[in-house]
Design an enzyme around this catalytic site. Sequence first.
Site, short mmCIF file in Angstrom:
data_model
loop_
_atom_site.label_atom_id
_atom_site.label_comp_id
_atom_site.label_asym_id
_atom_site.label_seq_id
_atom_site.Cartn_x
_atom_site.Cartn_y
_atom_site.Cartn_z
N CYS A 125 0.85 -1.20 0.00
CA CYS A 125 0.00 0.00 0.00
C CYS A 125 0.88 1.25 0.00
O CYS A 125 1.60 1.51 0.97
CB CYS A 125 -0.92 -0.02 1.22
N CYS A 128 -0.03 3.70 2.79
CA CYS A 128 0.45 3.23 4.10
C CYS A 128 1.94 3.54 4.28
O CYS A 128 2.37 3.98 5.35
CB CYS A 128 0.21 1.73 4.25
#
Length: 279
Positions: A125, A128
Site C-alpha cells: 500500500c 500506508c
Amino acid sequence: MAEALCSGSVASPCGEVGVGFAAGLVRGAAAAAALAESVPIGGYSSKSTFPSGRVALTERKARPLPRNLEAAHGQMNLTIGKAMRWWEKCLQPNMREIESAQDLADSLLNAGDKLVVVDFFSPGCGGCRALHPKIAQLAEKNPEVLFLQVNYEKHKSMCYSLHVHVLPFFRFYRGAQGRVSSFSCTNATIKKFKDALAKHGPDRCGLGPAKGLEESELMALAINRDLNFTYTPNQDLVPIADALLKEAAAPGGPWLPLPATATQLFIQGSENSLLSSGR
C-alpha cells in the site's frame, strides 16, 4: 661404434675422448626436473620430493577472505533485506506488530486505561508507506499511547472478520469505553488522526476494566475457522428474552410464559386506564 656408445665414450677427430651420451641424458633429466619445480601446472605447484627425479603435485589452497570483507558482505545482505520492510523503520518503544487475533484481543484487554491505536496496513500500500514516518513521529511524541500494527497481508482473514476493507485504516480504543474512533486517513488527511489523538489521548481516570474488542467482533473472530481464536460470550450480556425462549423451547423443560409484545402491553395499559377511570 656400438661398443663405444655403450661404454659411454667416443673418440673425437682430434683424438680427445668426447662426453658420453649417457652422461648427457642424465644432465638433461636433471635440468627437466629443475624446470618442473619452478613451473606451475594447471593450478598445481610442482615439488620434487622423491629420488630418481619423480615429481609430486600439491594442490594450491585458495586464500580465505579477510574478516572485514566477510562482515561487510553480511551487512550488505542484511541492509538490502531490511530496506524492503519499510514498516519496521523508525519504530518506537510503544509500537509493535500484532502476531495473531488472540494477540490483538489480549493486547487491548491488557492495555488498561491506556489509549490504543490499531494501525491496519499492507506492505504493497503506497499510502500506508507514505504515512508510516508521520505515524512513527506521533508515536514518539505520545509515548503513553500504544500503537499496534496489523499486517493486512498476513492477517487477511482476521481483517475480513473485523470489517476492514480499506487501507490505511485506524481504530482507537480507550479503557472501559472500548472503541472510541474508527476511520481511514492519508497524508492529506493526517489532521483527522491528530484530532482523534488529541481528543482521546489526555490522561483521565478509568471507570472500569478495559473493554477491548466489541462483542460482535469477538464472535466474528471465534466463528472464523481460519483463526485459532476461542471466545466464550459473557452470560450477563445475553438478553433475558432470548434466555426465556431457549428455556421454553428446550424439550422436557419447564413451561415459561413468553414476554408480551409491545402491542399487547399497549392494549393492556389502555384497559387498565379505563378500569381505573370507572368507564
